[in-house]
Scaffold this motif. Sequence first.
Motif, PDB file in Angstrom:
ATOM      1  N   THR A  79      -8.376   7.248  -2.083  1.00 37.54           N
ATOM      2  CA  THR A  79      -8.067   8.637  -2.055  1.00 37.54           C
ATOM      3  C   THR A  79      -8.809   9.627  -2.874  1.00 37.54           C
ATOM      4  OG1 THR A  79      -6.968   8.181  -4.080  1.00 37.54           O
ATOM      5  CG2 THR A  79      -5.669   7.566  -2.076  1.00 37.54           C
ATOM      6  N   ASP A  98       2.191   3.254  -6.589  1.00 38.60           N
ATOM      7  CA  ASP A  98       0.921   3.104  -7.432  1.00 38.60           C
ATOM      8  C   ASP A  98       1.166   4.224  -8.589  1.00 38.60           C
ATOM      9  OD1 ASP A  98       0.317   1.305  -5.837  1.00 38.60           O
ATOM     10  OD2 ASP A  98      -1.488   2.452  -4.817  1.00 38.60           O
ATOM     11  N   GLN A  99       1.360   5.418  -8.071  1.00 38.22           N
ATOM     12  CA  GLN A  99       1.723   6.338  -9.223  1.00 38.22           C
ATOM     13  C   GLN A  99       2.828   5.986 -10.353  1.00 38.22           C
ATOM     14  OE1 GLN A  99       1.788  10.369  -7.633  1.00 38.22           O
ATOM     15  NE2 GLN A  99       2.159  11.428  -9.660  1.00 38.22           N
ATOM     16  N   ARG A 110      -7.776  -0.940   0.208  1.00 34.91           N
ATOM     17  CA  ARG A 110      -7.384   0.307   0.943  1.00 34.91           C
ATOM     18  C   ARG A 110      -8.431   1.431   0.620  1.00 34.91           C
ATOM     19  NH1 ARG A 110      -2.649   0.502  -3.728  1.00 34.91           N
ATOM     20  NH2 ARG A 110      -2.749  -1.412  -3.287  1.00 34.91           N
ATOM     21  N   GLU A 169       0.720  -1.262   0.016  1.00 37.75           N
ATOM     22  CA  GLU A 169      -0.039  -0.109  -0.137  1.00 37.75           C
ATOM     23  C   GLU A 169       0.657   0.951  -0.250  1.00 37.75           C
ATOM     24  OE1 GLU A 169      -3.065  -0.225   2.806  1.00 37.75           O
ATOM     25  OE2 GLU A 169      -3.622  -2.084   2.418  1.00 37.75           O
ATOM     26  N   ASN A 170       1.384   1.564  -1.381  1.00 41.67           N
ATOM     27  CA  ASN A 170       2.240   2.573  -1.297  1.00 41.67           C
ATOM     28  C   ASN A 170       1.744   3.512  -2.864  1.00 41.67           C
ATOM     29  OD1 ASN A 170       4.641   4.082  -2.211  1.00 41.67           O
ATOM     30  ND2 ASN A 170       5.921   2.753  -1.192  1.00 41.67           N
ATOM     31  N   GLU A 171       1.368   4.536  -2.173  1.00 42.56           N
ATOM     32  CA  GLU A 171       0.586   5.513  -3.211  1.00 42.56           C
ATOM     33  C   GLU A 171       1.643   6.194  -4.074  1.00 42.56           C
ATOM     34  OE1 GLU A 171      -1.800   8.558  -1.519  1.00 42.56           O
ATOM     35  OE2 GLU A 171      -2.935   7.225  -0.698  1.00 42.56           O
ATOM     36  N   ASP A 172       2.922   6.406  -3.726  1.00 41.94           N
ATOM     37  CA  ASP A 172       3.958   6.885  -4.770  1.00 41.94           C
ATOM     38  C   ASP A 172       4.198   5.744  -5.569  1.00 41.94           C
ATOM     39  OD1 ASP A 172       4.049   9.310  -3.468  1.00 41.94           O
ATOM     40  OD2 ASP A 172       5.852   8.753  -2.120  1.00 41.94           O
TER      41      ASP A 172
END
Length: 363
Positions: free
Chosen positions: A323, A160-161, A320, A155-158
């Motif tokens: 956002t 994912d982007q 998750r 679970e790492n948004e950076d």
Amino acid sequence: MINRELIRIKIVQLTYAYYQNGNKLMDSAEKELLFSLSKAYDLYNYLLELIVAITQEERKRVEVATQRALREGGEMPSQKFAYNKFAVQLEENKQLNEFAETQKQSWANSVEFVRGLCNQIEQSQAYIEYMSDTDSSYEADRELWRKLYRQLIQENEDLDQLLEEQSLYWNDDKEVVDTFVLKTIKRFEPENKAKQELLPEYKDIEDKDFAVKLFRATILNADLYQRYMSETSRNWDFSRLAYMDVVIMQIAIAEMLTFPNIPVSVTINEYVELAKLYSTPKSGSYINGMLDAIARYLMSTGKLLKTIEDRPQRRQAPRRPATPRLNRAQQALEDGEVLRTRYAEQAEQAVQEQQEEKTTDAE
């Protein structure tokens, strides 16, 4: 590795794109489906390579710290994490290295991200406890990476982007692929050394056949399946149904009628969950009722030789939280713009990547 959950997701996406983008060539659409699934397997390998990239970055840091200690007479740094036994085995893995040799994408092109992730790891409680623990077993090393992956990579948004920028396919794949990376970590055994087997692209030929048969049945029998929907929607206003709901139910009907060994309850539960993810907030309950009615209609008319079992709620790992970016995307999804744009871009990217692969092969 590619399981039926992922196959269903891809077929929902590509069936929607098939109609919205005006692509009516069945063979081309089928190739796009298989290419899209292959990209999920690429992501699986790429995420395993991330563990290797982090390990190699840590070694560089240890080397710098070692040189400083020798120069200044300070304490020598620990090499425990830099030479983590599981990570070293993964680094030497024959299958993973063969995959890396065929790919243009590399974590060497994302050095700043890898360095930032290393910083997060070094500050994590799991890392601190590991470095202070006297246990130097392979099992402890493997367990550390399982914890780090779940806490800092899954679970790492950076991340994912970054992955979405590298391939439009990967945005929807990562959540499923993460589970297979964790499964792979757990399966590693030291005695297998560099020959440790990774998960195959497909568990067996049946899953690949499932993908092709389901997609073809969905497209080729569209008019028939939509007639079934219309005939059983007397209590609902079928004409006002969101188009994504039509697509999802069309695929569900195809699965009911094409695969006699899949229980009706399993099919309905799977597509209700997909409706919750890809369509409007009310779609899950609506599709649940519609598919139940359609299944009973098909059985009563002798078109479906199955029974409807009791349907316990499908147990799922918690997803998750959405956002703000995803909330806006879900709002736009209701009028179809997000999927129309995304899968049009995916189709263009697929053509470009396939052409590049042909050029590489020719060279």
